[in-house]
Structure formats: structure tokens, C-alpha cells
Design a protein around this motif. Structure first.
Motif, PDB file in Angstrom:
ATOM      1  N   VAL A  44      50.416  50.135  33.850  1.00 40.33           N
ATOM      2  CA  VAL A  44      49.277  50.678  34.591  1.00 40.33           C
ATOM      3  C   VAL A  44      47.963  50.194  33.987  1.00 40.33           C
ATOM      4  O   VAL A  44      47.076  49.676  34.686  1.00 40.33           O
ATOM      5  CB  VAL A  44      49.319  52.225  34.617  1.00 40.33           C
ATOM      6  CG1 VAL A  44      48.021  52.781  35.207  1.00 40.33           C
ATOM      7  CG2 VAL A  44      50.507  52.716  35.414  1.00 40.33           C
ATOM      8  N   ILE A  45      47.827  50.347  32.677  1.00 40.82           N
ATOM      9  CA  ILE A  45      46.567  49.997  32.012  1.00 40.82           C
ATOM     10  C   ILE A  45      46.296  48.506  32.096  1.00 40.82           C
ATOM     11  O   ILE A  45      45.188  48.069  32.444  1.00 40.82           O
ATOM     12  CB  ILE A  45      46.605  50.467  30.543  1.00 40.82           C
ATOM     13  CG1 ILE A  45      46.664  51.997  30.485  1.00 40.82           C
ATOM     14  CG2 ILE A  45      45.386  49.951  29.779  1.00 40.82           C
ATOM     15  CD1 ILE A  45      46.911  52.560  29.101  1.00 40.82           C
ATOM     16  N   VAL A  46      47.302  47.703  31.803  1.00 44.54           N
ATOM     17  CA  VAL A  46      47.110  46.255  31.811  1.00 44.54           C
ATOM     18  C   VAL A  46      46.852  45.754  33.226  1.00 44.54           C
ATOM     19  O   VAL A  46      46.063  44.829  33.437  1.00 44.54           O
ATOM     20  CB  VAL A  46      48.326  45.556  31.183  1.00 44.54           C
ATOM     21  CG1 VAL A  46      48.206  44.043  31.328  1.00 44.54           C
ATOM     22  CG2 VAL A  46      48.418  45.910  29.712  1.00 44.54           C
ATOM     23  N   SER A  47      47.482  46.373  34.222  1.00 48.93           N
ATOM     24  CA  SER A  47      47.251  45.971  35.607  1.00 48.93           C
ATOM     25  C   SER A  47      45.793  46.164  36.000  1.00 48.93           C
ATOM     26  O   SER A  47      45.188  45.318  36.668  1.00 48.93           O
ATOM     27  CB  SER A  47      48.155  46.759  36.552  1.00 48.93           C
ATOM     28  OG  SER A  47      49.510  46.434  36.348  1.00 48.93           O
ATOM     29  N   VAL A  48      45.189  47.278  35.587  1.00 48.47           N
ATOM     30  CA  VAL A  48      43.783  47.544  35.916  1.00 48.47           C
ATOM     31  C   VAL A  48      42.880  46.498  35.270  1.00 48.47           C
ATOM     32  O   VAL A  48      42.013  45.906  35.935  1.00 48.47           O
ATOM     33  CB  VAL A  48      43.379  48.963  35.471  1.00 48.47           C
ATOM     34  CG1 VAL A  48      41.871  49.160  35.636  1.00 48.47           C
ATOM     35  CG2 VAL A  48      44.139  50.013  36.260  1.00 48.47           C
ATOM     36  N   PHE A  49      43.066  46.244  33.984  1.00 45.43           N
ATOM     37  CA  PHE A  49      42.210  45.286  33.281  1.00 45.43           C
ATOM     38  C   PHE A  49      42.423  43.863  33.801  1.00 45.43           C
ATOM     39  O   PHE A  49      41.463  43.098  33.966  1.00 45.43           O
ATOM     40  CB  PHE A  49      42.475  45.350  31.783  1.00 45.43           C
ATOM     41  CG  PHE A  49      41.814  46.510  31.102  1.00 45.43           C
ATOM     42  CD1 PHE A  49      40.460  46.470  30.773  1.00 45.43           C
ATOM     43  CD2 PHE A  49      42.527  47.650  30.795  1.00 45.43           C
ATOM     44  CE1 PHE A  49      39.839  47.541  30.154  1.00 45.43           C
ATOM     45  CE2 PHE A  49      41.918  48.730  30.174  1.00 45.43           C
ATOM     46  CZ  PHE A  49      40.565  48.681  29.850  1.00 45.43           C
ATOM     47  N   LEU A  50      43.673  43.517  34.050  1.00 42.61           N
ATOM     48  CA  LEU A  50      43.949  42.173  34.554  1.00 42.61           C
ATOM     49  C   LEU A  50      43.400  42.000  35.968  1.00 42.61           C
ATOM     50  O   LEU A  50      42.855  40.932  36.304  1.00 42.61           O
ATOM     51  CB  LEU A  50      45.459  41.927  34.541  1.00 42.61           C
ATOM     52  CG  LEU A  50      45.917  40.504  34.901  1.00 42.61           C
ATOM     53  CD1 LEU A  50      45.292  39.481  33.963  1.00 42.61           C
ATOM     54  CD2 LEU A  50      47.430  40.407  34.854  1.00 42.61           C
ATOM     55  N   TRP A  51      43.502  43.025  36.782  1.00 42.87           N
ATOM     56  CA  TRP A  51      42.953  42.979  38.138  1.00 42.87           C
ATOM     57  C   TRP A  51      41.431  42.814  38.088  1.00 42.87           C
ATOM     58  O   TRP A  51      40.840  42.072  38.865  1.00 42.87           O
ATOM     59  CB  TRP A  51      43.327  44.253  38.877  1.00 42.87           C
ATOM     60  CG  TRP A  51      43.184  44.158  40.375  1.00 42.87           C
ATOM     61  CD1 TRP A  51      42.435  43.254  41.080  1.00 42.87           C
ATOM     62  CD2 TRP A  51      43.809  44.994  41.342  1.00 42.87           C
ATOM     63  NE1 TRP A  51      42.537  43.482  42.423  1.00 42.87           N
ATOM     64  CE2 TRP A  51      43.387  44.545  42.615  1.00 42.87           C
ATOM     65  CE3 TRP A  51      44.681  46.076  41.263  1.00 42.87           C
ATOM     66  CZ2 TRP A  51      43.795  45.156  43.788  1.00 42.87           C
ATOM     67  CZ3 TRP A  51      45.096  46.683  42.430  1.00 42.87           C
ATOM     68  CH2 TRP A  51      44.664  46.219  43.691  1.00 42.87           C
ATOM     69  N   TYR A  52      40.798  43.517  37.165  1.00 43.87           N
ATOM     70  CA  TYR A  52      39.345  43.406  37.012  1.00 43.87           C
ATOM     71  C   TYR A  52      38.941  41.961  36.693  1.00 43.87           C
ATOM     72  O   TYR A  52      38.014  41.407  37.292  1.00 43.87           O
ATOM     73  CB  TYR A  52      38.872  44.340  35.896  1.00 43.87           C
ATOM     74  CG  TYR A  52      37.378  44.343  35.676  1.00 43.87           C
ATOM     75  CD1 TYR A  52      36.566  45.272  36.317  1.00 43.87           C
ATOM     76  CD2 TYR A  52      36.774  43.416  34.831  1.00 43.87           C
ATOM     77  CE1 TYR A  52      35.192  45.278  36.132  1.00 43.87           C
ATOM     78  CE2 TYR A  52      35.396  43.406  34.647  1.00 43.87           C
ATOM     79  CZ  TYR A  52      34.620  44.342  35.285  1.00 43.87           C
ATOM     80  OH  TYR A  52      33.253  44.331  35.101  1.00 43.87           O
ATOM     81  N   ALA A  53      39.662  41.337  35.743  1.00 43.72           N
ATOM     82  CA  ALA A  53      39.345  39.957  35.375  1.00 43.72           C
ATOM     83  C   ALA A  53      39.661  38.990  36.513  1.00 43.72           C
ATOM     84  O   ALA A  53      38.890  38.056  36.782  1.00 43.72           O
ATOM     85  CB  ALA A  53      40.129  39.567  34.114  1.00 43.72           C
ATOM     86  N   ALA A  54      40.777  39.216  37.203  1.00 44.96           N
ATOM     87  CA  ALA A  54      41.145  38.349  38.324  1.00 44.96           C
ATOM     88  C   ALA A  54      40.127  38.459  39.454  1.00 44.96           C
ATOM     89  O   ALA A  54      39.772  37.454  40.090  1.00 44.96           O
ATOM     90  CB  ALA A  54      42.543  38.713  38.829  1.00 44.96           C
ATOM     91  N   ASP A  55      39.636  39.665  39.705  1.00 41.61           N
ATOM     92  CA  ASP A  55      38.628  39.852  40.752  1.00 41.61           C
ATOM     93  C   ASP A  55      37.334  39.127  40.389  1.00 41.61           C
ATOM     94  O   ASP A  55      36.696  38.501  41.248  1.00 41.61           O
ATOM     95  CB  ASP A  55      38.359  41.344  40.940  1.00 41.61           C
ATOM     96  CG  ASP A  55      37.243  41.612  41.933  1.00 41.61           C
ATOM     97  OD1 ASP A  55      37.477  41.424  43.139  1.00 41.61           O
ATOM     98  OD2 ASP A  55      36.140  41.993  41.496  1.00 41.61           O
ATOM     99  N   ALA A  56      36.937  39.200  39.126  1.00 43.55           N
ATOM    100  CA  ALA A  56      35.715  38.508  38.694  1.00 43.55           C
ATOM    101  C   ALA A  56      35.852  37.001  38.869  1.00 43.55           C
ATOM    102  O   ALA A  56      34.910  36.328  39.310  1.00 43.55           O
ATOM    103  CB  ALA A  56      35.411  38.855  37.238  1.00 43.55           C
TER     104      ALA A  56
END
Length: 424
Positions: free
Chosen positions: A24-36
């Protein structure tokens, strides 16, 4: 099979909770970076409205009046700006030069040199830029018309003392480029109290300041006539910026240094001399440096998260697989195939990822709603951002899950059922 996997994951929820929270935690952070990265890519990939390939800035300078080399004759002092036109013509006749143009110092691509303007029509007001350019500017920087045509129409409009507006202005104030043709637009330049009505002679393609800026509201005016330069002092040259487009077969990494040595004497006239020749790519790289640094940070963050996911998943599933060796051995003894057991273990991991991704998606959607995620001047559909970020995140973590499960599972598949059941 799916129902059995959910039952098994629920029965083993205590052992699965750690990896669930990590996903859950890594998905949020990775999604944030991928979106950027996606937002920056979309901004970068759109046309900027001009072409700086093979274009160089020819930096001229003037001899200070107090210098012993200063020429005090009227031809080179009081009317010295005419020498600038002579140097322009010398550059235009050089065999390696394709085109030459000049602009005022308030218009220089990839440098924050601007004079602002307000565009008005009834109650509609937009802020943008006014740019003083030589008609050849459109040819040197390969600026096209709004419909993708060549630059001749843009050049002709300036020669006829009309203005050229960008397609952004035309679309907002008149609906499209064709409707804006020959219309009048009200403009107030920076520092002026009164508005002036200008006739639109042509519409250029939309332009923006750089690869990471929004399309600008801007219009182009003639920088001056030859007569104006013949009646101006040499100090007027300090307000001009001279550019050349080099023929592609003559352009290389050594061109600037060689051209400077070759033209130093020819570009020394009166009180004007050649200072330096700089490729426009230099200014582009300088302006985009902060954005490229941010992109490197995002890439580093993605690699860091992926490494953590990989180590966490492979460690957890290794232990999980070892603890279930007796179960695996029993299934093999009961006739289950090694391939079927391997697929079952992978399915468990992907189901666990899917369950963990639901709260991660909710968290990220709220971050986007609160505008905590990467912001951009470009208008990018929210659905595109969500789908792209979701796809990149699921794809990357899915690969890590497959590797993290597959390696220990393959080792377990090589053991004999009797060895697995020995401790039992």
C-alpha cells in the motif's frame, strides 16, 4: 480458484499484513513519482512552436565611449547603428549561413527577457507578451503559420506593418486562426496607459516559453526599419540580438569556435565587434536544468521504491514459501503439478497486490484532489493521469512481485515431496 485464494489469504492475514502494508505505502509513493514523470513528459513532448536546431546567437558588443579604440566619427558614432545592418548582411552572405535575423533584447528564446502586454476584447482580457522581431525571425526559427504553412505569410504581415498573433490569441479571442485574419485586436503594452488597435496580418502556430511552459498569448511587431537604423546611434546595437541559422552540413561541435576565429575581422566595423557565438541549445539546457534535476530525483525515487519492494517481497515470500514447504509437498504428493502450484503462488501474490492497490488508489485520488501531486501549466485530463499512473505503478510492482515470488517458488519446486514432508 480465486475464492480459495481469498480464503487462504484471510486465514493467513497475520503473516500477510506486513507485506500488505508495504504494498500500500510503496504503491502510493511510486504512483506519485510515476504521475510526476507522466506530467513532465506530456509537457515536454508538445511542440514549442519554434525550432532552435542549428541556430546560434551572435553576440555583438560596442566599444565603450571612454576607450582609446572608440571611433568618434559621425558615421560610426551618431549613425553607428547602420553598421549593424552591414554586419547582418555580411553574415547573410557567408557560405555556411542559411538565414539571419535579429530581435530586440526583450525577445530571446529560453531567457527571461520579456515585455508584457494585455490583450482585450469587450470583457475578455488575457496577459501575454509583445515581441519585436525582424521579419526573417520566422524563417530562422522555423515558425509556421497556424495551419502548418511556411513562414512567408508571417514575414509578409510584418513587412506590411501589421502584427502577427499566436494561435492561442486567435483561438481565445476569435474562435480560430482563419476568423482572426484581418481582424483588429486591442493591446496595451507594458508601461503604456492607452490601448492600441492592431490589424492582424497573420497567425502563427501556438508558442510557449519552453518545453515545460503553457502556450503563451503573444503578438509580434516589426523591430524597426532600415531607415530607423541609419538614423540611430551605435548604442542602439546594445538593444539588438542577432541570430543565424547554420546549414546542417556545416554545423558541428567545433563550428562556434571556428566561426568566431574566421569572422572576428569581418564582424569588426566602426565601434561594433564580435564578442561570442553561442548555440541556442546552451540557453535551452540552462533554462531546463531545474526541470531535468527534478526528473532525475523522480527516477531515483522510483528506483529506490522498486528496490525496497523487491527486497521486501522476496524476503517475505521466501520466508512464506519456506514455511509452506510441507503444504507444497503435500499438494505434489496428492498429484498437483509443479506448474500448477507455481501459478497458484503467483496468483496469491497478484491478488494480494490487487487488494493493496485499492486503498492506494483512494489515497492518491485524494492527493490529486488536494493538488498535492505534480502541477503543470498544461491542461492534462485527470483520467489520463490516473490511468497512466495506475498502469506504470501496477506494471512495475507486478514485475517485482513476480520476481520476488518466482525465485523462491522455483527453488521449492525442485525439492522432492518426501523431503518437504520429512519434518511433518
Amino acid at each position: 480458484m480465486l475464492r480459495m485464494i481469498f480464503i487462504q489469504l484471510w486465514n493467513e492475514r497475520k503473516t500477510n499484513m506486513l507485506i500488505y502494508l508495504e504494498l500500500v505505502i510503496v504503491s502510493v509513493f511510486l504512483w506519485y513519482a510515476a504521475d510526476a514523470l507522466f506530467v513532465n513528459y506530456k509537457s515536454y513532448s508538445r511542440p514549442v512552436g519554434f525550432d532552435i536546431s542549428h541556430v546560434y546567437y551572435v553576440e555583438l558588443a560596442t566599444v565603450p565611449q571612454g576607450s582609446a579604440d572608440y571611433d568618434t566619427t559621425a558615421a560610426h558614432n551618431q549613425f553607428g547603428a547602420a553598421d549593424f545592418l552591414t554586419l547582418r548582411d555580411r553574415l547573410a552572405h557567408h557560405p555556411k549561413v542559411e538565414d539571419v535575423c535579429f530581435t530586440s533584447n526583450i525577445h530571446f528564446h529560453y531567457r527571461f527577457n520579456n515585455r508584457f502586454a494585455s490583450f482585450k476584447q469587450d470583457s475578455l482580457v488575457r496577459n501575454g507578451y509583445v515581441r519585436f522581431v525582424d521579419p526573417s525571425y520566422f524563417r530562422v526559427f522555423r515558425v509556421k503559420t497556424a495551419d502548418g504553412g511556411p513562414s512567408e505569410k508571417l514575414e509578409q504581415a510584418l513587412r506590411e506593418k501589421q502584427v502577427v498573433v499566436t494561435a492561442t490569441v486567435a483561438d481565445d479571442f476569435f474562435g480560430n486562426a482563419s476568423k482572426a485574419q484581418n481582424q483588429e485586436i486591442q493591446v496595451t503594452d507594458q508601461g503604456d496607459r492607452d490601448s492600441v488597435f492592431y490589424r492582424i496580418g497573420a497567425v502563427s502556430e501556438p508558442q510557449r516559453y519552453s518545453e515545460f511552459h503553457e502556450y503563451s498569448y503573444a503578438y509580434y511587431k516589426p523591430v524597426g526599419t532600415d531607415e530607423d537604423f541609419h538614423n540611430s546611434s551605435v548604442q542602439a546595437v546594445n538593444g539588438m540580438r542577432l541570430f543565424i541559422r547554420v546549414k546542417p552540413d556545416a554545423d558541428n561541435s567545433r563550428f562556434a569556435a571556428g566561426f568566431t576565429r574566421e569572422m572576428s575581422q569581418q564582424l569588426r566595423l566602426g565601434n561594433i565587434y564580435l564578442k561570442e557565438i553561442i548555440p541556442m541549445s546552451y540557453y535551452r539546457d540552462e533554462m531546463l536544468r531545474s526541470w531535468t534535476d527534478d526528473i532525475r530525483v523522480y527516477f531515483s525515487g522510483i528506483i529506490f521504491f522498486l528496490l525496497n519492494v523487491f527486497l521486501g517481497i522476496i524476503g517475505t515470500f521466501w520466508l512464506r514459501t519456506q514455511q509452506r514447504s510441507a503444504e507444497i509437498g503435500l499438494r505434489m504428493a496428492m498429484g498437483a503439478s509443479r506448474r500448477g502450484i507455481f501459478r497458484h503462488l503467483l496468483a496469491e501474490g497478484f491478488v494480494l497486490l490487487g487488494v493493496a492497490f485499492i486503498p492506494a488508489a483512494i489515497v492518491f485520488a485524494n492527493l490529486m484532489h488536494l493538488e498535492v501531486t505534480e502541477q503543470s501549466e498544461m491542461l492534462i485530463p485527470v483520467a489520463d493521469r490516473l490511468l497512466c499512473g495506475m498502469g506504470m505503478t501496477l506494471g512495475l510492482i507486478g514485475i517485482m512481485v513476480a520476481v520476488g515470488i518466482g525465485f523462491p517458488a522455483c527453488r521449492a519446486m525442485r525439492l522432492q515431496p518426501a523431503d518437504m514432508l520429512h519434518d511433518e
